[in-house]
Design a protein around this motif. Structure first.
Motif, PDB file in Angstrom:
ATOM      1  N   THR A  61     -12.825  12.693   0.933  1.00  0.00           N
ATOM      2  CA  THR A  61     -12.310  11.791   1.972  1.00  0.00           C
ATOM      3  C   THR A  61     -11.286  10.804   1.419  1.00  0.00           C
ATOM      4  O   THR A  61     -10.432  10.302   2.160  1.00  0.00           O
ATOM      5  N   TYR A 101      -3.933  -0.505   1.153  1.00  0.00           N
ATOM      6  CA  TYR A 101      -3.546   0.347   2.272  1.00  0.00           C
ATOM      7  C   TYR A 101      -2.028   0.332   2.493  1.00  0.00           C
ATOM      8  O   TYR A 101      -1.430   1.366   2.824  1.00  0.00           O
ATOM      9  N   TYR A 103      -1.273   9.141   7.870  1.00  0.00           N
ATOM     10  CA  TYR A 103      -2.346   9.067   8.867  1.00  0.00           C
ATOM     11  C   TYR A 103      -3.547   8.300   8.322  1.00  0.00           C
ATOM     12  O   TYR A 103      -4.089   7.403   8.989  1.00  0.00           O
ATOM     13  N   LYS A 130      -4.778   4.678   9.661  1.00  0.00           N
ATOM     14  CA  LYS A 130      -6.155   4.620  10.200  1.00  0.00           C
ATOM     15  C   LYS A 130      -6.939   3.521   9.520  1.00  0.00           C
ATOM     16  O   LYS A 130      -7.651   2.741  10.195  1.00  0.00           O
ATOM     17  N   GLN A 131      -6.837   3.399   8.193  1.00  0.00           N
ATOM     18  CA  GLN A 131      -7.545   2.351   7.471  1.00  0.00           C
ATOM     19  C   GLN A 131      -7.047   0.962   7.845  1.00  0.00           C
ATOM     20  O   GLN A 131      -7.835   0.017   7.972  1.00  0.00           O
ATOM     21  N   ILE A 146      -5.644   0.035  10.697  1.00  0.00           N
ATOM     22  CA  ILE A 146      -6.093  -0.272  12.067  1.00  0.00           C
ATOM     23  C   ILE A 146      -7.569  -0.629  12.094  1.00  0.00           C
ATOM     24  O   ILE A 146      -7.999  -1.562  12.789  1.00  0.00           O
ATOM     25  N   GLN A 147      -8.378   0.091  11.321  1.00  0.00           N
ATOM     26  CA  GLN A 147      -9.815  -0.188  11.281  1.00  0.00           C
ATOM     27  C   GLN A 147     -10.139  -1.561  10.722  1.00  0.00           C
ATOM     28  O   GLN A 147     -11.156  -2.156  11.093  1.00  0.00           O
ATOM     29  N   HIS A 148      -9.299  -2.093   9.843  1.00  0.00           N
ATOM     30  CA  HIS A 148      -9.577  -3.365   9.207  1.00  0.00           C
ATOM     31  C   HIS A 148      -8.860  -4.556   9.856  1.00  0.00           C
ATOM     32  O   HIS A 148      -8.988  -5.680   9.382  1.00  0.00           O
TER      33      HIS A 148
END
Length: 432
Positions: A228, A367, A422, A426-427, A429-431
């Motif tokens: 991952t 990130y 991507y 994604k990371q 946006i999640q944080h």
């Protein structure tokens, strides 16, 4: 292909090798003149090597993130580090071939124009300017993170508003840096910035001292492979090898250009050994607890920690202006206001304000670096050199093992760009 005889005078083999190593001692950011009109930027943003190259390379914090990259992908991901080094070394040779095809080619954007016309030049230039902007933003995040490490649990009250330490230090760093962006002559800063090799060695030595002497030890086992985290790891690896924008500028003044492949071999070998050493000792010291910058893991109060952090903090102060000045000059040229001092100050101040806003809104160093590596670096170091080479030599191109390798690199680089971008977005946006 034109015969490219070595000039009688020029840069020696070892001096060129030094500048190549300096180019990869940290993350990419490079700047090369993007058009004939851009050449006047050399009067503002002085070039490396006492003025005989027409580009800039900003070595800095790639060495800080390499242990974090291994912690994301696991021990076996270091095979990908070696693979990317080999690929990027080869694509550097492809750039050399592209330059040898036309004696007028001096910079990376020139190669884009020879291959695809004016649109190719614009595409390459946009990648370079965007990369400059993101690295400037990353510098501010780095300042805030490491200043907070030196002075933990500090907060400030400004106009009745309490601001946390990291945000306050980011703002403070930007205020200190701001006057340097107003300067018209950046000669002193550019020469100081040539210390990328020394800075990297100091940081590696400080981290090694922390593990061997200061009691941290090398006891972490880590994981063998983490699927991952592979996109993030590969993006960070690509970021560390993104020196292609400056390769043409150190190739042009070489005394014996036939030795350039050997320069690339030495450059990538030494830098890969340095990256591998830092990755190994960092992962053995902190394992899965590694942060995006290894300096944030170091023990507070130790001399080795202070040396590493202070060395890291100096970088943004001397290099931020070198990053934003080409962007400012491009905007001033576009608006035809280069001779208006007040408007120039407003533009440069505005760039600083926007980078501060981004750094405060998205304060995720790892990130952002991964996003830069996947979207920009992998494209500039893997995809574009191969595409430009195939376009320039389309008439003499034949099916061969080399052609298959070039196509494979294009596909692999595209996969890294898509999956890494991507994963990074994604990371982020999640944080948020």
């Amino acid at each position: 292909m034109e015969c490219d005889l070595p000039p009688k005078t020029g840069t020696s083999f070892w001096r060129t090798s030094f500048h190549g190593v300096n180019a990869l001692s940290g993350p990419m950011l490079s700047f090369s003149a993007t058009s004939s009109q851009d050449l006047h930027l050399l009067d503002v943003v002085c070039s490396m090597c006492s003025g005989y190259t027409k580009g800039l390379r900003f070595a800095g914090f790639g060495i800080l993130s390499i242990p974090y990259a291994v912690s994301q992908g696991g021990w076996l991901s270091m095979i990908l580090l070696l693979t990317i080094a080999v690929v990027c070394c080869y694509t550097g040779i492809l750039l050399q071939r592209c330059m040898d095809s036309n004696s007028l080619v001096k910079t990376y954007p020139d190669i884009g124009e020879i291959a695809f016309g004016h649109k190719g030049r614009i595409l390459v230039s946009v990648f370079l300017y965007l990369e400059l902007y993101l690295v400037a933003t990353e510098f501010l995040i780095l300042e805030g993170d490491n200043m907070e490490k030196l002075f933990p649990r500090k907060s400030f009250v400004i106009a009745g508003l309490k601001i946390g330490g990291k945000q306050a230090f980011t703002l403070l760093g930007a205020l200190v840096i701001l006057p340097t962006t107003w300067l018209r002559s950046l000669d002193l800063l550019s020469y100081v910035s040539l210390g990328g090799v020394l800075a990297s060695l100091v940081v590696v030595a400080s981290v090694l001292w922390a593990g061997a002497v200061d009691g941290v030890g090398f006891h972490e086992r880590g994981v063998l492979l983490n699927w991952t985290g592979i996109p993030t790891a590969v993006s960070l690896y690509a970021f560390c090898y993104s020196g292609h924008a400056v390769f043409p500028t150190i190739y042009v003044p070489m005394k014996d250009r036939r030795m350039f492949p050997m320069v690339l071999f030495i450059t990538f070998t030494l830098c890969t050994l340095n990256y591998s050493l830092m990755a190994t000792i960092g992962y053995l010291m902190y394992g899965e607890n590694l942060k995006s910058q290894i300096t944030l893991n170091l023990q507070a109060g130790k001399l080795s920690s202070k040396i590493a952090i202070c060395t890291t903090l100096i970088t943004p102060f001397v290099k931020y202006a070198l990053l934003v000045t080409p962007i400012a000059c491009a905007i001033e040229d576009w608006l035809h206001v280069s001779k208006h001092r007040l408007i120039s100050l407003v533009i440069r101040t505005g760039i600083v304000i926007t980078t501060v806003a981004v750094a405060l809104s998205v304060p995720f160093f790892g990130y952002i670096v991964a996003l830069t590596g996947s979207f920009l670096s992998s494209t500039a170091t893997m995809v574009l050199p191969c595409v430009c080479y195939l376009k320039i030599f389309k008439n003499s191109r034949k099916w061969s093992h080399e052609l298959l390798c070039i196509v494979a690199i294009i596909v692999a680089g595209s996969v890294v760009a898509v999956t890494g971008t991507y994963a990074s977005l994604k990371q982020i946006i999640q944080h948020l």
